[in-house]
Scaffold this motif. Structure first.
Motif: not given
Length: 470
Positions: A388-398
């Motif tokens: 329940p406390e888990g999360s996900l983050r996705v990011w991208w960059e040059t």
């Protein structure tokens, strides 16, 4: 090796599991696939093969010309038949091995290659077929043709524009007309058109664009579709540029361009693309049905075919996005939203993503769609989103790649997940997609590790996978 070992070796040699007792089958696991994982891999390859052949067949049927059309259709049909036979063999409905299977594979590849090679002259014949409108516009001018006097002087601008379906005009700030060439209906000599609702609607659109340009004090460009006097749809592009005339009066000049002859082929191609995609999705549905029936016949547990069906649905979602964007590319956030929403359901609210605006090319869309699906399934089954406390983050960059060229880095970072399960790190088809097929499809590099925050997956790929920004 004993009797059980002999039975197992015989089953592996025949690429069949019919002789194995149910107790000998490996127990289903969230991160391990049964011994038919390679059958699933072959099925996915065959599906792509059949979809490409289906597109070739559709192009030959709709746009082919001359005798090459029928040659391409014949060999595409033969290759499709061989491909369907290979799928039947892979599903275990018909047993074949050795020389017959090798000959069937060679026939499918040879027929497909001949079909593609003969498609080019068939399409070249279609491009070379003249149409009446182009013949009329490209007709040579007779010597000594008299020219009317117009806004361009002795060499009339109206005569130059009439052959391409364009009109130019100038109006004052009070919308009074300074000068104008003929409207499209008048340019083709149709005296009935100016008095119809078609001409009235066209003039209203022009006046509205001039008013908008004067009120905004900047150039206005628009395109629209209306029906002519015969009820046929016509497309127009209109541009208006405000400014000051040489006599000091404020006004604007505009250009109306009839683009019907360009839009009609585009509409036909769009219709063909939608039809081909519809047929491809129907084929995916048929394959799912065949797999379910085959699983029941072979008494396979439902968990064995669920990953396969989920991957097919992921491919179908990617196709939907590509069709919506007319196969020109898909925005990366849209692809993430589609794949994570399908795989995670309500848990997608604990995922976030950010990065510069990117539009992926169609090939990159299909590759990343499967990668996102596999990562999402793993995160929900045994990753951060399983708690329940888990999360996900996705990011991208040059970033700059190793060879100094421009590229991009995309990071999948899970936070708050359970401790890594080392037993789940053995070779699986899902890991094959993430670590082998994804970098190959993007021509990039992939790395994964368990950090202090949680599981982290990263891919670096060249900028050739991204559509240039207009």
């Amino acid at each position: 090796m004993g009797e059980a070992g002999s039975v197992l070796m015989a089953a592996v040699g025949d690429l069949s599991m019919h002789s194995l007792p149910a107790a000998a089958l490996p127990a289903p696991d969230a991160w391990s696939l049964a011994s038919d994982v390679w059958v699933v891999a072959d099925l996915l390859i065959l599906i792509g093969f059949l979809l490409a052949l289906l597109a070739t067949f559709a192009l030959a049927v709709v746009h082919g010309r001359d005798h090459w059309k029928y040659v391409s259709i014949f060999f595409a049909g033969a290759a499709l038949s061989c491909g369907c036979g290979l799928i039947i063999v892979q599903l275990g409905l018909i047993r074949a091995s050795g020389l017959p299977l090798f000959l069937l594979q060679c026939a499918a590849g040879l027929f497909a290659m001949i079909s593609v090679l003969t498609l080019w002259p068939a399409l070249a014949g279609a491009a070379a077929t003249p149409n009446r409108s182009s013949a009329r516009h490209n007709a040579p001018l007779e010597p000594g043709l008299p020219l009317r006097t117009g806004p361009g002087g002795p060499l009339s601008l109206e005569d130059a524009l009439s052959g391409i379906g364009a009109t130019m005009f100038a109006r004052g700030e009070d919308l009074s007309e300074r000068w104008s060439t003929a409207l499209p209906g008048e340019m083709v000599g149709d005296a009935a058109l100016p008095s119809t609702s078609f001409a009235a609607t066209l003039k209203e659109r022009i006046s509205a664009s001039f008013s908008s340009a004067f009120s905004r004090k900047e150039a206005v460009a628009t395109n629209f579709q209306i029906e002519d006097a015969r009820g046929n749809p016509r497309w127009y592009e209109l541009t208006v540029q405000p400014g000051v005339f040489t006599d000091g009066q404020r006004g604007a000049v505009g250009c109306l361009f009839d683009v019907t002859r360009f839009r009609q082929p585009e509409a036909e191609c769009r219709s063909l693309l939608q039809e081909a995609t519809h047929r491809a999705k129907n084929l995916l549905t048929v394959i799912q049905s065949v797999v379910r029936m085959s699983a029941k016949t072979l008494n396979l547990p439902p968990a064995t075919i669920e990953p396969f069906n989920a991957r097919l649905q992921s491919v179908a979602l990617a196709y939907d996005l590509l069709v919506r964007e007319e196969w020109e590319g898909v925005a990366l956030p849209d692809l993430l939203r589609s794949q994570l929403g399908h795989a995670l359901g309500g848990a997608v609210s604990r995922a976030s993503w950010s990065g510069p605006p990117l539009r992926l090319r169609p090939s990159a869309v299909q590759t990343l769609a499967l990668a996102f699906h596999e990562l999402a399934v793993k995160a929900e089954a045994q990753g951060a989103l399983s708690l329940p406390e888990g999360s996900l983050r996705v990011w991208w960059e040059t970033v700059s790649l190793k060879d100094g060229s421009e590229g991009y880095r995309l990071v999948w970072q899970e936070t708050g997940g359970p401790a890594p399960d080392q037993t789940a790190e053995r070779k699986t088809f899902s890991r094959d997609i993430l670590e082998r097929l994804t970098p190959r499809g993007l021509r990039g590099e992939v790395s994964s590790a368990y950090t202090e925050e949680g599981f982290r997956w990263e891919v670096r790929f060249p900028a050739t996978n991204i559509l240039p920004t207009n």
